[in-house]
Design an enzyme around this catalytic site. Structure first.
Site, short mmCIF file in Angstrom:
data_model
loop_
_atom_site.label_atom_id
_atom_site.label_comp_id
_atom_site.label_asym_id
_atom_site.label_seq_id
_atom_site.Cartn_x
_atom_site.Cartn_y
_atom_site.Cartn_z
N ILE A 138 0.85 -1.21 0.00
CA ILE A 138 0.00 0.00 0.00
C ILE A 138 0.88 1.25 0.00
CG2 ILE A 138 -1.76 1.29 1.28
CD1 ILE A 138 -2.61 -1.30 2.62
N GLU A 192 7.57 -11.57 11.27
CA GLU A 192 8.94 -11.10 11.49
C GLU A 192 9.79 -12.28 11.95
OE1 GLU A 192 9.98 -7.85 10.82
OE2 GLU A 192 8.01 -7.97 9.93
N LYS A 207 5.13 0.94 12.87
CA LYS A 207 4.52 1.50 11.66
C LYS A 207 3.68 2.74 12.00
CE LYS A 207 4.39 -3.00 9.39
NZ LYS A 207 3.63 -4.25 9.27
P1 NDP Z 1 14.18 -12.85 5.94
O1 NDP Z 1 14.52 -13.33 7.30
O2 NDP Z 1 13.40 -13.73 5.04
O3 NDP Z 1 15.52 -12.44 5.16
C1 NDP Z 1 16.59 -11.80 5.79
C2 NDP Z 1 17.79 -11.84 4.86
O4 NDP Z 1 18.87 -11.16 5.49
C3 NDP Z 1 18.29 -13.26 4.56
O5 NDP Z 1 18.63 -13.37 3.20
C4 NDP Z 1 19.53 -13.39 5.42
O6 NDP Z 1 20.54 -14.23 4.86
C5 NDP Z 1 20.03 -11.95 5.41
N1 NDP Z 1 20.90 -11.68 6.55
C6 NDP Z 1 20.64 -11.88 7.86
N2 NDP Z 1 21.69 -11.53 8.60
C7 NDP Z 1 22.64 -11.11 7.73
C8 NDP Z 1 23.99 -10.65 7.87
N3 NDP Z 1 24.55 -10.56 9.06
N4 NDP Z 1 24.65 -10.32 6.74
C9 NDP Z 1 24.09 -10.41 5.54
N5 NDP Z 1 22.84 -10.86 5.34
C10 NDP Z 1 22.13 -11.20 6.42
O7 NDP Z 1 13.44 -11.44 6.15
P2 NDP Z 1 12.37 -10.77 5.22
O8 NDP Z 1 12.79 -10.82 3.81
O9 NDP Z 1 11.01 -11.26 5.58
O10 NDP Z 1 12.42 -9.25 5.77
C11 NDP Z 1 13.42 -8.36 5.38
C12 NDP Z 1 13.02 -6.96 5.83
O11 NDP Z 1 11.79 -6.59 5.21
C13 NDP Z 1 12.79 -6.81 7.33
O12 NDP Z 1 13.22 -5.52 7.72
C14 NDP Z 1 11.28 -6.91 7.47
O13 NDP Z 1 10.80 -6.25 8.60
C15 NDP Z 1 10.86 -6.20 6.21
N6 NDP Z 1 9.53 -6.52 5.73
C16 NDP Z 1 9.17 -7.82 5.55
C17 NDP Z 1 7.93 -8.12 5.07
C18 NDP Z 1 7.47 -9.52 4.86
O14 NDP Z 1 6.29 -9.71 4.53
N7 NDP Z 1 8.34 -10.52 5.00
C19 NDP Z 1 6.95 -7.05 4.75
C20 NDP Z 1 7.45 -5.71 4.95
C21 NDP Z 1 8.70 -5.47 5.45
P3 NDP Z 1 20.30 -15.82 4.63
O15 NDP Z 1 19.22 -15.92 3.61
O16 NDP Z 1 21.60 -16.30 4.11
O17 NDP Z 1 19.92 -16.38 5.96
N1 HSE Z 2 5.45 -8.97 9.82
C1 HSE Z 2 4.86 -7.89 9.14
C2 HSE Z 2 3.36 -8.10 9.05
C3 HSE Z 2 5.44 -7.80 7.77
O1 HSE Z 2 2.90 -9.21 9.32
O2 HSE Z 2 2.64 -7.16 8.76
C4 HSE Z 2 4.98 -6.58 7.02
O3 HSE Z 2 5.49 -5.41 7.59
#
Ligand code: NDP
Ligand code: HSE
Length: 440
Positions: A138, A192, A207
């Site tokens: 959104i 999360e 948020k």
């Molecule tokens: P994930 O846990 O799926 O992915 C995190 C990534 O970060 C992984 O690829 C991981 O590596 C990498 N990582 C972790 N630690 C390190 C490090 N020390 N150095 C380098 N890479 C690292 O998280 P999401 O993708 O779900 O979320 C990412 C962000 O997006 C967060 O801030 C979350 O709050 C935000 N977000 C998520 C949403 C969702 O629906 N999932 C929606 C909106 C926001 P590896 O894969 O090798 O473990």
């Molecule tokens: N954990 C978050 C949610 C991801 O469920 O809304 C999107 O910010």
């Protein structure tokens, strides 16, 4: 032709991997819309060996997020790791300090360090874009910052957490347990890394504090938000809500009051016929009450790979186009301090569920304690432990039974004092359940 925008991505999990896929799949569209190509030139994550279903040939694997942030061959640093400290925070700081633009979906970081990061962006000329951090797909940040730049805001509220809405929907509709629904939300990539941020309301509070800053020109202050999560919501509350014509939603509400900006996150009973009650599953909704215009409601997917990547890629596209908005809609120096508005002053109706001793006079004592605080009761019902409304049937008289009360509008302070008196009377056992009612 302008040179391609060179993008480096740190984090290849649920969101990061999808961003790489979308940039590749939408290459021509993005190029046409931005007037230049967008190229992912470097990525990194914790494990290089992990299978991600990505074709990373031709893309450098950087040794750390900081290496991408410091790389002079990169124009835009995309942080999709999460967390407020190492490595996300310092890498973003380094990227902004070197004049790079930054795109992030990290609401925890923006809520905690957003002002400092925005100052760095102002100082060094890069953009700090974080549309995905609030309600994923959104475009609520842009709506507040650009679309409503000329409108005063009186209130902003909504369902800001996909995981909680998904859990409440499935508990209500399928009768599943809280734990089962949470496990599914985790499997689907909504939650999360630490899901207590979702279910305890902190993700919504982060948020909301960002939205409040954009709406009211205040400094982002998560500590100014009163927070309650959904983990105490029991199936019997959802059933009672349905019987009473309500549905339970975790709402974030920021409202301008005579004494300041009230910011609160808590489970809320909303009328079943209201539009917010129709927002189900992982969907989010935000309503903005602008002064002099009818409310604006934005509805869309609030979590998940595709929804979040959509907003991240749009933010990268803005960088490619050379659009650079002030991160909080005005210079950081112009943002005002906000202090926490006390919840005790909150006014509204209340749903109360008390585990009462099923003895003559119990209901009377409860009603008396409420009357002493000038609280009017809209309805009262006693539920048999098997869910039926009415007396305790054949159950032992000493066994507590749920008594459900709905009050007319009153203050939180009055409700808390009445409940404390009821507890002192020893006519109930356990902790009373209290859910605020929001009628409009
Ligand atoms: P994930 O846990 O799926 O992915 C995190 C990534 O970060 C992984 O690829 C991981 O590596 C990498 N990582 C972790 N630690 C390190 C490090 N020390 N150095 C380098 N890479 C690292 O998280 P999401 O993708 O779900 O979320 C990412 C962000 O997006 C967060 O801030 C979350 O709050 C935000 N977000 C998520 C949403 C969702 O629906 N999932 C929606 C909106 C926001 P590896 O894969 O090798 O473990
Ligand atoms: N954990 C978050 C949610 C991801 O469920 O809304 C999107 O910010």
């Amino acid at each position: 032709m302008i040179a391609p925008l060179r993008v480096g991505i740190a984090g290849l999990g649920t969101v990061g991997a999808e961003v790489v896929r979308v940039i590749e799949r939408q290459e021509r569209t993005l190029s046409a819309r931005c007037g230049r190509a967008i190229k992912v030139v470097a990525v990194t994550a914790r494990s290089k060996a992990k299978k991600r279903g990505l074709d990373l040939r031709g893309i450098e694997w950087a040794k750390s997020p900081m290496a991408i942030a410091a790389d002079p061959e990169i124009d835009c640093f995309v942080e999709l790791i999460g967390g407020v400290d190492e490595p996300a925070g310092p890498a973003i700081e380094a990227a902004l300090s070197s004049g790079k633009s930054v795109v992030t979906a990290n609401k925890a970081l923006i809520a905690k360090h957003g002002l400092r990061l925005a100052s760095l962006a102002e100082q060094h000329g890069g953009a700090l874009n974080y549309e995905a951090a609030v309600c994923a797909a959104i475009p609520v940040i842009k709506t507040l910052r650009e679309g409503l730049a000329g409108t005063d805001i009186a209130r902003i509220y909504g369902i800001l957490n996909g995981t909680c809405n998904y859990i409440l929907t499935r508990m209500e509709q399928e009768g599943l347990s809280f734990a089962e629904c949470l496990a599914d939300a985790q499997r689907l990539g909504y939650a999360e890394a630490n899901p207590s941020f979702d279910v305890d309301g902190h993700d919504t509070a982060q948020k909301l504090s960002i939205l409040a800053s954009l709406a009211f020109g205040t400094k982002v202050a998560q500590s100014a938000v009163s927070v309650e999560g959904i983990s105490t919501i029991a199936p019997e509350d959802l059933r009672a809500a349905a019987d009473l014509g309500y549905r339970v939603k975790l709402l974030g509400v920021a409202v301008r009051t005579a004494t300041g900006i009230e910011q609160r996150v808590h489970p809320t009973m909303v009328p079943r016929t209201s539009s917010i009650a129709q927002v189900m599953d992982v969907t989010n909704a935000v309503t903005i009450d602008g002064v002099g215009i009818p409310p604006i409601t934005l509805v869309g997917a609030g979590a998940g790979a595709a929804a979040t990547a959509s907003a991240v890629v749009a933010d990268i596209a803005d960088v490619a186009r050379g659009i650079r908005a002030m991160p909080f809609g005005r210079p950081v120096a112009k943002l005002k301090l906000t202090k926490k508005a006390p919840m005790e002053r909150h006014e509204g109706g209340y749903y109360l569920r008390l585990m009462a001793r099923d003895l003559p006079g119990t209901a009377g004592k409860i009603a008396t304690r409420l009357a002493e605080q000038d609280i009017s009761i809209e309805s009262i019902m006693q539920r048999h432990p098997d869910g039926k409304v009415g007396g305790n049937g054949g159950a032992r008289k000493s066994q507590p039974v749920p008594v459900i009360l709905v009050t007319y509008a009153t203050t939180e302070d009055a409700v808390r004092r009445a409940l404390a008196a009821v507890q002192r009377d020893k006519v109930i056992s356990g902790r009373p359940q209290l859910i605020r009612i929001e009628k409009n």
